[in-house]
Every structure is written in structure tokens, then in C-alpha cells.
Write an enzyme that holds these catalytic residues in place. Structure first.
Site, PDB file in Angstrom:
ATOM      1  N   LYS A  89       4.691   0.858   9.344  1.00  0.00           N
ATOM      2  CA  LYS A  89       4.778   2.137   8.653  1.00  0.00           C
ATOM      3  C   LYS A  89       4.196   3.277   9.480  1.00  0.00           C
ATOM      4  O   LYS A  89       4.648   4.406   9.399  1.00  0.00           O
ATOM      5  CB  LYS A  89       4.083   2.046   7.288  1.00  0.00           C
ATOM      6  CG  LYS A  89       4.918   1.283   6.263  1.00  0.00           C
ATOM      7  CD  LYS A  89       4.260   1.269   4.905  1.00  0.00           C
ATOM      8  CE  LYS A  89       3.257   0.159   4.817  1.00  0.00           C
ATOM      9  NZ  LYS A  89       2.652   0.032   3.472  1.00  0.00           N
ATOM     10  N   ARG A  91       5.974 -12.642   9.251  1.00  0.00           N
ATOM     11  CA  ARG A  91       6.616 -11.392   8.881  1.00  0.00           C
ATOM     12  C   ARG A  91       7.971 -11.292   9.552  1.00  0.00           C
ATOM     13  O   ARG A  91       8.251 -11.953  10.555  1.00  0.00           O
ATOM     14  CB  ARG A  91       5.743 -10.191   9.203  1.00  0.00           C
ATOM     15  CG  ARG A  91       5.407  -9.985  10.658  1.00  0.00           C
ATOM     16  CD  ARG A  91       4.719  -8.614  10.882  1.00  0.00           C
ATOM     17  NE  ARG A  91       3.647  -8.342   9.935  1.00  0.00           N
ATOM     18  CZ  ARG A  91       3.525  -7.197   9.250  1.00  0.00           C
ATOM     19  NH1 ARG A  91       4.381  -6.227   9.405  1.00  0.00           N
ATOM     20  NH2 ARG A  91       2.518  -7.006   8.445  1.00  0.00           N
ATOM     21  N   GLU A 133       0.865  -1.169   0.000  1.00  0.00           N
ATOM     22  CA  GLU A 133       0.000   0.000   0.000  1.00  0.00           C
ATOM     23  C   GLU A 133       0.907   1.224   0.000  1.00  0.00           C
ATOM     24  O   GLU A 133       1.827   1.315   0.829  1.00  0.00           O
ATOM     25  CB  GLU A 133      -0.888   0.011   1.246  1.00  0.00           C
ATOM     26  CG  GLU A 133      -1.840   1.189   1.185  1.00  0.00           C
ATOM     27  CD  GLU A 133      -2.748   1.342   2.397  1.00  0.00           C
ATOM     28  OE1 GLU A 133      -2.627   0.551   3.349  1.00  0.00           O
ATOM     29  OE2 GLU A 133      -3.557   2.275   2.371  1.00  0.00           O
TER      30      GLU A 133
HETATM   31  P1  ATP Z   1       3.219  -2.229   7.931  1.00  0.00           P
HETATM   32  O1  ATP Z   1       2.701  -3.109   9.013  1.00  0.00           O
HETATM   33  O2  ATP Z   1       4.682  -2.009   7.996  1.00  0.00           O
HETATM   34  O3  ATP Z   1       2.467  -0.976   7.770  1.00  0.00           O
HETATM   35  P2  ATP Z   1       1.828  -3.542   5.840  1.00  0.00           P
HETATM   36  O4  ATP Z   1       1.712  -5.022   5.902  1.00  0.00           O
HETATM   37  O5  ATP Z   1       0.653  -2.720   6.177  1.00  0.00           O
HETATM   38  O6  ATP Z   1       3.107  -3.101   6.634  1.00  0.00           O
HETATM   39  P3  ATP Z   1       1.854  -3.351   3.002  1.00  0.00           P
HETATM   40  O7  ATP Z   1       2.258  -2.214   2.177  1.00  0.00           O
HETATM   41  O8  ATP Z   1       0.413  -3.739   3.023  1.00  0.00           O
HETATM   42  O9  ATP Z   1       2.366  -3.067   4.453  1.00  0.00           O
HETATM   43  O10 ATP Z   1       2.746  -4.624   2.669  1.00  0.00           O
HETATM   44  C1  ATP Z   1       3.045  -5.074   1.372  1.00  0.00           C
HETATM   45  C2  ATP Z   1       3.457  -6.509   1.447  1.00  0.00           C
HETATM   46  O11 ATP Z   1       4.616  -6.637   2.257  1.00  0.00           O
HETATM   47  C3  ATP Z   1       2.378  -7.350   2.073  1.00  0.00           C
HETATM   48  O12 ATP Z   1       2.238  -8.531   1.317  1.00  0.00           O
HETATM   49  C4  ATP Z   1       2.875  -7.621   3.453  1.00  0.00           C
HETATM   50  O13 ATP Z   1       2.429  -8.844   3.916  1.00  0.00           O
HETATM   51  C5  ATP Z   1       4.400  -7.586   3.262  1.00  0.00           C
HETATM   52  N1  ATP Z   1       5.069  -7.171   4.491  1.00  0.00           N
HETATM   53  C6  ATP Z   1       4.869  -6.051   5.208  1.00  0.00           C
HETATM   54  N2  ATP Z   1       5.630  -6.022   6.322  1.00  0.00           N
HETATM   55  C7  ATP Z   1       6.344  -7.164   6.290  1.00  0.00           C
HETATM   56  C8  ATP Z   1       7.320  -7.744   7.162  1.00  0.00           C
HETATM   57  N3  ATP Z   1       7.706  -7.132   8.285  1.00  0.00           N
HETATM   58  N4  ATP Z   1       7.850  -8.940   6.823  1.00  0.00           N
HETATM   59  C9  ATP Z   1       7.463  -9.555   5.690  1.00  0.00           C
HETATM   60  N5  ATP Z   1       6.560  -9.072   4.827  1.00  0.00           N
HETATM   61  C10 ATP Z   1       5.991  -7.902   5.122  1.00  0.00           C
HETATM   62 MG    MG Z   2      -1.212  -2.771   5.199  1.00  0.00          MG
END
Ligand code: ATP
Ligand code: MG
Length: 561
Positions: free
Chosen positions: A273, A263, A37
Site C-alpha cells: 500500500k 502472500r 488496516e
Molecule cells: P500491504 O503490505 O499491502 O500494505 P498489509 O499486510 O499491511 O498490506 P493489511 O491491511 O494489514 O495490509 O492487510 C489485511 C489482511 O490482508 C492481512 O491479514 C494481510 O495479511 C492480508 N494481505 C495483505 N496483503 C496480502 C497479499 N499480498 N496476499 C495475501 N494477503 C494479503
Molecule cells: Mg499492515
């Protein structure tokens, strides 16, 4: 870059795919996607997901799309899109012409919602947010059905179209899937699939005032792109039945299959984020690309290489169990990579003047020094030498302890790539007692770094010639947080910030070969660590960021304890 890698270790996701191939369940090539996102800059956790999705596609001769999963107008922006594009490329991956935006699917996703309504599987609900929470039930109690659940198809179609047309206020109505208010999985208790949001979207502007929820948009976006394996993190495990439910209602097989993995959590930092944005907004760091941030742009500025990050992602592997990875592992990958690649040069961070009393006045020499003692192919450069040098302050002690073998009165040391020098005296500031200058003599017979009479010295120190040296600013970075898990415990994570995460040294002196080093180039400063030229030109002198120390100093601290 060659994205295939014969040494890629196997993991449970690859085993699932192997199984699908051998049983004939998977027809056609593997298709994955990385779906961030655009509401923040990518971080090292994203790198794990990027390496996994692009790595699997390459390994199986398939494709991996880059999809901006932009279904929430709040907080999304083009700046973030650009950072994602830049960082995925920098990591070494290529989506070719498959750059997609979920916001490009809004019309199709809306059409799918109409289809659900027509099938009697979705309804417009007038419950408020609070009421909905009340009706939802708990883990141990079933929920209650909404009084609007049995609205007829025609009324639902009419209301939903009017929601889109902007006739209702934010929060007044939602579109919900009609599944099961008594399901033990709360995700299936008539989840919202559309809500009214009067927000401008960075791509669709004010064209829409209703936006699909992630669960609805994500599975359909995967389907639209022909994704075979929708790889996501563990927190979506409970959402998988819903993912499948939407697809089973709306589209024909083959449907994408969701697979969850753990993760990445990394010690001494935070990854969400939202928290990273807080650090930016509160001015704790200078921006998303501050070298202290666990973002890919921060790590790039810090001097980390894409190769080191990819190696790290390979080493940590992929599993179903949440765990905390030690930051030291990442730092070791960086060290291992830079050890091979970074030219070795001399820089003095905290200069102390050394005058060589018997070196002829006005004389200069230039020593031919290799950039890497084990790698002649990296070439040589000339390092000027003269009668006044700078060395590190802590390489001199007037009254040294027993095991101190560097400069002290009467002690002989070797200058790296140069002569033996013997300390004769030091000059002190009469007011403070601080040593301001050290006097030495040199032995002209030791230019080769060895004495003809075979006498030995116990230390070799680095130096720069004072008149030739280039002034520079060096930023010493350390871990952003002082504790391994800043999110553990009651206290706000901000209270665990490491007050010494940045030390700026303004009086550094570099060997002249570094005067024109380009931003982003990386060096080993002999005996000190790895350093990278910063892009910041505002100070008018080169700025170097310490990438990583030569050894893991935190391990040493832990050992001592
Ligand atoms: P955050 O919790 O940091 O805001 P998010 O999961 O909301 O992260 P996205 O932009 O939706 O962030 O993530 C894009 C992709 O990266 C998704 O498929 C998510 O599962 C993966 N992702 C995000 N954070 C991690 C992590 N710490 N380890 C592995 N994969 C991750
Ligand atoms: Mg997200």
C-alpha cells in the site's frame, strides 16, 4: 451470493481445521476475520485473504468478521474504510452485522495492559528509540536489559496512567512487555506494547495520545471477537510466539490460533500500500481506482469481474511458500469469464473511411445481429448499415505482403454480419501520402454473409456506419511495469514503469447500440478485446477502458524471443 462452493480445493489451512474437528480440539463453529488496516484501498493481494477468510467460514458453517484494524492514527481514514467496505461487498462477501473496528476496543486493550503491569509482566521504559535499538541485540547476540525493567508495579501503573493522560512527550516513554531480552526470537525481547503518539485518529479524535502496537492489539481484538483461526501472511510467523504469549498471560482458553500463509505476489505490478500510495501521490496514476492499479477498485473500473477474481484466488491456492504469480493467469481468468458474459459488439478504434461506390445514395439498412453467436438467449440488436463506413486503419494496406487477406486494391472481404465488399482504390493526402479514404463496391447478393456462387473470402472485418456511429474515447491499458518484478534489483521500482501502460485513442467510433451503455458495463469489441464503460463523464462522450486483450499478447512476445 452463495458463499459455499463444493469445488473449493483443500489446502493446509483447511487440513488443520479438519484435523481440529476430527480430534475434537475445535469446539463450536469456525470464526475468522478479514482485518485490513484502513490506510489504503484494498488490492488483489487482499482479495486472496478475503476469499480465504470468508471462504473458510462459509465452508465450515462459521462466520467471518470484517474488522478495520485501525490502531495507527497515521495514514488511516474514513475514505479507506469506505473503499474496503465497498470492495469486500463487490467481491461477493457478506459480514452481516459483524463490522468491527479495533479502535472500538481501545479501552479494553488499555485495561489488558494494566493487567499485565499488575502481574509484573510489563513496565514503562524511558529508553529512547536509538537506545532501545542498541539494547535489542542482534540475531547472533542477546539483547541487554533496560535499566527501567525492574520498576515496581505501583510506579509502572502511575507512569502508564500519566502516559495516557498526556503528561509526556512523544517518544519519551513506552510500555514494554517483560519477556526475555536473550530470546533467540527478537520479537520476544521486551517488545513495545504502547507508544505515545500525539496524532488525531480518524475515529477517536484526540481522545488518546497512546496507541497499542499491532502485536498487542491484534491478538486481543481476535480474542474479543471470539476468533478461532487468525489467518495472516507469512511475515507474521516470527510474531506468533508473541501473539500466544500475550493471550496466555491475559485470557482463558479457548484462544485464537494464528496460522500464516504465503502472500500473493503478482508479476508486472506492486502490491504494498505504501508503494501504491506513492504512485497516487506522485501522479503516476489518477488515483487509487485508476484502471492501471492492482487495487480492486482499479480492476473494477478496468472491467474485471468479481467472479474472475474469485476464480483466480481459487486457482492460485494457499500455501506456505512465497512465489510470484504470473499476471497472465489473472488475465486469463478475466477473459474466460467475459467470454461467457460480455455481449459482442462492433467498434472501430482507429477509423478509416470506406465509401461503397455502388451502394444507392441515401439508402440505409439495419442488420439484425446476435449479441453472442453461441448464446441466443443474450438477444439481438439492430446495427445500421449505409454507403459510408469506418473500418480499422490496419485492415487496409495499399501494397500488402503476401499473407495479408484484408482490404487492399482488388481484394474482396466480408463485412461482419454484412455484405462482401471489394476494394477498388484509395485516396491519399497529397501532402503526407496517408490514405484518407478507401473506395469499394459491394455485392448485393451477399447479404447473408455468403455468395450464391459459392466463392470464398479469406477475411471478415468489423465496421461501423459513419453517419450512425457514436464517437468515443478508448483507453488501452497495458501492464503498469515493464518487468515482472519491479522490486527486484537495486533500482527504485519507479524506474521500471512501463511508459506505454496507457494509450488514449480519441477518434473511436462505436455502433449506436453503445450510445447509452451504463458505466461499468462490459463488452467484447469484436476482434479487439474486452472493454468496460468508464465512470468518467467529463469528456462528454463515452469512455471505454480496455479490460483485457482477446489473447495473451505478452505470451506471444515471449514466444518470439
Ligand atoms: P500491504 O503490505 O499491502 O500494505 P498489509 O499486510 O499491511 O498490506 P493489511 O491491511 O494489514 O495490509 O492487510 C489485511 C489482511 O490482508 C492481512 O491479514 C494481510 O495479511 C492480508 N494481505 C495483505 N496483503 C496480502 C497479499 N499480498 N496476499 C495475501 N494477503 C494479503
Ligand atoms: Mg499492515
Amino acid at each position: 451470493m452463495d458463499q459455499t462452493n463444493a469445488s473449493v480445493p483443500s489446502d493446509f489451512i483447511r487440513e488443520i481445521i479438519n484435523e481440529e474437528i476430527s480430534t475434537g480440539k475445535l469446539q463450536g463453529p469456525v470464526a475468522t476475520r478479514f482485518p485490513p488496516e484502513p490506510n489504503g484501498y484494498p488490492h488483489i493481494g487482499h482479495a486472496k485473504s478475503i476469499c480465504l477468510n470468508f471462504g473458510i467460514a462459509a465452508q465450515y458453517g462459521g462466520t467471518c468478521n470484517l474488522r478495520l484494524d485501525d490502531t495507527d492514527p497515521l495514514g488511516e481514514s474514513m475514505e479507506y474504510v469506505e473503499s474496503i467496505i465497498r470492495d469486500v461487498k463487490w467481491l461477493g462477501f457478506d459480514w452481516q452485522d459483524r463490522l468491527y473496528y479495533a479502535s472500538d476496543y481501545y479501552e479494553r486493550i488499555y485495561a489488558y495492559a494494566l493487567e499485565l503491569i499488575r502481574a509484573g509482566k510489563a513496565y514503562v521504559c524511558d529508553l529512547s528509540g536509538d537506545q532501545m535499538r542498541e539494547y535489542r541485540g542482534t540475531l547472533t547476540e542477546p539483547g541487554k536489559e533496560s535499566p527501567y525493567r525492574n520498576r515496581g508495579v505501583a510506579e509502572n501503573l502511575d507512569l502508564f496512567q500519566r502516559m495516557r493522560a498526556g503528561e509526556f512527550q512523544e517518544g519519551a516513554r513506552t510500555l514494554r512487555a517483560k519477556i526475555d531480552m536473550a530470546s533467540p526470537n527478537i520479537t520476544l525481547r521486551d517488545p513495545i506494547i504502547y507508544r505515545i503518539k500525539r496524532e488525531n485518529h480518524y475515529r477517536t479524535g484526540d481522545r488518546w495520545c497512546i496507541y497499542p502496537m499491532y502485536d498487542f492489539a491484534h491478538c486481543l481484538s481476535d480474542y474479543i471477537e471470539g476468533i478461532t483461526h487468525s489467518i495472516c501472511t507469512l511475515e507474521f510467523e516470527n510474531n506468533r510466539p508473541l501473539y500466544d504469549w500475550f493471550l496466555n498471560q491475559l485470557v482463558a482458553a479457548p484462544r485464537p490460533r494464528q496460522i500464516e500463509f504465503a502472500r500473493l505476489n503478482l508479476s508486472y505490478t506492486v502490491m504494498s500500500k505504501r508503494k501504491l500510495l506513492e504512485l497516487v501521490e506522485k501522479g503516476i496514476v489518477t488515483g487509487w481506482d485508476d484502471p492501471q492499479m492492482p487495487t480492486l477498485s482499479g480492476m473494477r473500473r478496468r472491467g474485471y469481474t468479481p467472479e474472475a477474481i474469485r476464480t483466480f484466488c481459487e486457482r492460485i491456492g494457499v500455501s506456505k511458500n512465497d512465489s510470484m504469480i504470473d499476471m497472465a493467469l489473472l488475465e486469463n481468468c478475466v477473459r474466460d469469464d467475459l467470454n461467457e458474459k460480455a455481449p459482442r459488439v462492433m467498434a472501430v478504434l482507429r477509423p478509416l473511411k470506406v465509401v461503397i461506390d455502388n451502394y444507392p445514395e441515401g439508402k440505409e439498412e439495419a442488420f439484425d445481429c446476435p449479441y453472442h453467436p453461441q448464446k441466443p438467449e443474450m438477444g439481438n440488436r439492430k446495427v445500421p448499415f449505409s454507403g459510408v463506413l469506418y473500418v480499422e486503419q490496419d485492415d487496409f494496406q495499399e501494397n500488402p505482403p503476401k499473407k495479408f487477406f484484408r482490404l487492399s486494391p482488388g481484394r474482396e472481404v466480408r463485412l461482419r454480419y454484412g455484405y462482401f465488399i471489394t476494394c477498388v482504390s484509395c485516396v491519399k493526402d497529397p501532402a503526407t501520402g496517408e490514405v484518407t479514404e478507401v473506395h469499394c463496391t459491394y455485392d448485393p447478393e451477399t447479404k447473408s454473409g455468403f455468395a450464391p456462387d459459392g466463392r470464398k473470402v479469406n477475411a471478415t472485418i468489423h465496421w461501423v456506419s459513419a453517419v450512425h456511429a457514436v464517437p468515443a474515447v478508448v483507453r488501452l491499458y497495458d501492464r503498469l511495469f515493464g518487468v515482472p518484478d519491479p522490486l527486484a534489483g537495486e533500482a527504485d521500482f519507479m524506474t521500471h514503469l512501463n511508459p506505454k501502460s496507457l494509450e488514449t485513442l480519441g477518434e473511436c467510433r462505436l455502433e449506436p447500440s453503445l450510445a447509452a451503455a451504463a458505466p461499468g458495463s462490459r463488452f467484447q469489441f469484436e476482434r479487439l478485446g474486452y472493454f468496460c464503460v468508464d465512470s468518467d463523464a467529463a469528456l462528454g462522450v463515452p469512455v471505454f477502458n480496455r479490460t483485457v486483450t482477446l489473447r495473451d499478447s505478452w505470451a506471444k512476445i515471449a514466444e518470439k524471443k
